[in-house]
Design an enzyme around this catalytic site. Structure first.
Site, short mmCIF file in Angstrom:
data_model
loop_
_atom_site.label_atom_id
_atom_site.label_comp_id
_atom_site.label_asym_id
_atom_site.label_seq_id
_atom_site.Cartn_x
_atom_site.Cartn_y
_atom_site.Cartn_z
N ALA A 252 0.79 -1.24 0.00
CA ALA A 252 0.00 0.00 0.00
C ALA A 252 0.83 1.29 0.00
O ALA A 252 0.27 2.38 0.09
CB ALA A 252 -1.01 0.03 1.13
N ALA A 253 2.15 1.19 -0.11
CA ALA A 253 2.95 2.42 -0.21
C ALA A 253 2.55 3.18 -1.48
O ALA A 253 2.34 4.40 -1.46
CB ALA A 253 4.44 2.09 -0.24
N GLY A 254 2.44 2.44 -2.57
CA GLY A 254 2.05 3.07 -3.84
C GLY A 254 0.64 3.65 -3.76
O GLY A 254 0.39 4.76 -4.27
N ASP A 255 -0.27 2.95 -3.12
CA ASP A 255 -1.65 3.45 -3.00
C ASP A 255 -1.67 4.74 -2.19
O ASP A 255 -2.37 5.70 -2.53
CB ASP A 255 -2.54 2.40 -2.31
CG ASP A 255 -2.69 1.15 -3.17
OD1 ASP A 255 -2.61 1.26 -4.41
OD2 ASP A 255 -2.90 0.06 -2.60
P1 ADP Z 1 4.57 0.43 -5.52
O1 ADP Z 1 4.26 -0.21 -4.20
O2 ADP Z 1 3.34 0.81 -6.29
O3 ADP Z 1 5.62 -0.27 -6.34
P2 ADP Z 1 6.66 2.19 -4.60
O4 ADP Z 1 7.32 1.00 -3.96
O5 ADP Z 1 7.40 2.91 -5.65
O6 ADP Z 1 5.19 1.85 -5.12
O7 ADP Z 1 6.34 3.19 -3.39
C1 ADP Z 1 5.58 4.35 -3.55
C2 ADP Z 1 6.25 5.49 -2.82
O8 ADP Z 1 6.33 5.21 -1.42
C3 ADP Z 1 7.67 5.78 -3.27
O9 ADP Z 1 7.67 6.65 -4.38
C4 ADP Z 1 8.28 6.41 -2.03
O10 ADP Z 1 7.94 7.77 -1.94
C5 ADP Z 1 7.57 5.67 -0.89
N1 ADP Z 1 8.37 4.51 -0.43
C6 ADP Z 1 8.21 3.22 -0.79
N2 ADP Z 1 9.13 2.42 -0.20
C7 ADP Z 1 9.89 3.23 0.58
C8 ADP Z 1 11.02 3.04 1.47
N3 ADP Z 1 11.54 1.83 1.68
N4 ADP Z 1 11.53 4.14 2.09
C9 ADP Z 1 11.01 5.36 1.90
N5 ADP Z 1 9.97 5.62 1.07
C10 ADP Z 1 9.39 4.58 0.42
#
Ligand code: ADP
Length: 303
Positions: A242-245
């Site tokens: 859910a980071a991307g969401d």
């Molecule tokens: P998805 O889950 O859709 O692949 P990402 O992994 O690129 O999306 O994560 C979305 C956003 O969350 C990133 O652009 C960043 O800002 C933040 N993020 C994700 N993982 C990390 C991390 N390990 N440390 C810091 N920020 C993170």
């Protein structure tokens, strides 16, 4: 600030195991948890926690998970008049996570595939209230295509998060205001692994703004006029679900608050980073206060 989200709603069934099972093997899990998820619902809840007025459009089965998921959305102050109840079981995801954090996921789309273009056409009046409409790709592609076409024609702004990765018809791109692939999705859509070149291919196809998320590397926004880098926040990541969401919801909330792209990326990066510091999907989505707090701390780190 009104946002409509057209997308999936799932119950995630998360099992923690010492190791992933072999073919034919039965294992006992150390821990089990039921966490509301689905990209659509995650983005809706994230936007609501960040202060937006959100209406969710999707489908749930007439089953226990459906009742529970609907109730959880209401508790998050999300309008639910756009949710259809169908005879198909609610969508769910079976997730196993081992001690090293490796996982296997099986998604049963269930009722999410009953979000048809006919259901969305039926709800166009309710959709009229939204300034922006967010889509992902966990509902049928026909629904996404038809929805974007109609809503763009009625003057809405469109954000498409092209996840999970799927190819898109070329005719769709000119109707998208903001597209937000991660690196893998961008490579699939553009045919190149070079981020800047890939983004420029999507711009050429007609998208107004490409925002690429790059996990712990942060994000970058590329338009015809300029490219802006969003620096990542340093956090102790334990689960990136859910980071991307969260990033998508936060980006849209910031843009709707008329923040410039640089500030919007910073807000979205902070929100995405916070989502990685807790287990699960909707259990990990931050509030606006938490995001602003991390942004303040982050600024000090950089000073
Ligand atoms: P998805 O889950 O859709 O692949 P990402 O992994 O690129 O999306 O994560 C979305 C956003 O969350 C990133 O652009 C960043 O800002 C933040 N993020 C994700 N993982 C990390 C991390 N390990 N440390 C810091 N920020 C993170």
């Amino acid at each position: 600030m009104k946002i409509a989200v057209i997308g999936s709603i799932n119950m995630d069934l998360v099992l923690q195991v010492q190791r992933l099972p072999q073919k034919g093997e039965t294992l006992l899990a150390d821990h089990y948890e039921k966490v509301p998820g689905g990209k659509g619902a995650n983005q809706a809840v994230a936007a609501s926690r960040l202060g937006a007025d959100v209406t969710m459009f999707g489908a749930l089965g007439k089953d226990g998970f459906g009742d529970e998921l609907l109730e959880r959305l209401k508790q998050e102050k999300i309008h639910t008049e756009g949710i259809l109840r169908t005879e198909t079981p609610s969508g769910n995801a079976m997730i196993t996570i081992d001690e090293q954090g490796n996982n296997t996921i099986i998604v049963y789309p269930g009722a999410n595939f009953d979000v048809t273009e006919i259901w969305i056409r039926d709800k166009l009046e309710l959709l009229e209230e939204a300034e922006w409409v967010m889509f992902q790709l966990e509902t049928p592609m026909k629904t996404v295509e038809d929805g974007i076409l109609r809503l763009k024609a009625s003057g809405k702004n469109i954000l498409l998060n092209p996840a999970p990765a799927k190819e898109l018809p070329d005719s769709l791109y000119p109707m998208i205001d903001v597209i937000t692939p991660n690196e893998t999705e961008l490579a699939l859509l553009s045919g190149t692994e070079d981020i800047e070149a890939g983004a420029r291919i999507l711009l050429k196809k007609g998208v107004r703004q490409v925002v690429v998320t790059m996990g712990e590397e942060g994000s970058v926004a590329i338009s015809h006029e300029l490219a802006i880098v969003g620096k990542p926040y340093r956090v102790k990541a334990i689960d990136t679900t859910a980071a991307g969401d969260t990033f998508n919801a936060a980006l849209l909330v910031a843009l709707m608050e008329e923040k410039g792209m640089k500030e919007a990326l910073s807000f979205a990066n902070a929100a995405g980073a916070l989502a990685t510091t807790k287990l699960g999907a909707q259990s990990s989505l931050p509030t606006k206060e938490e995001v602003l707090e991390l942004m303040k701390k982050g600024l000090k780190q950089n000073a």
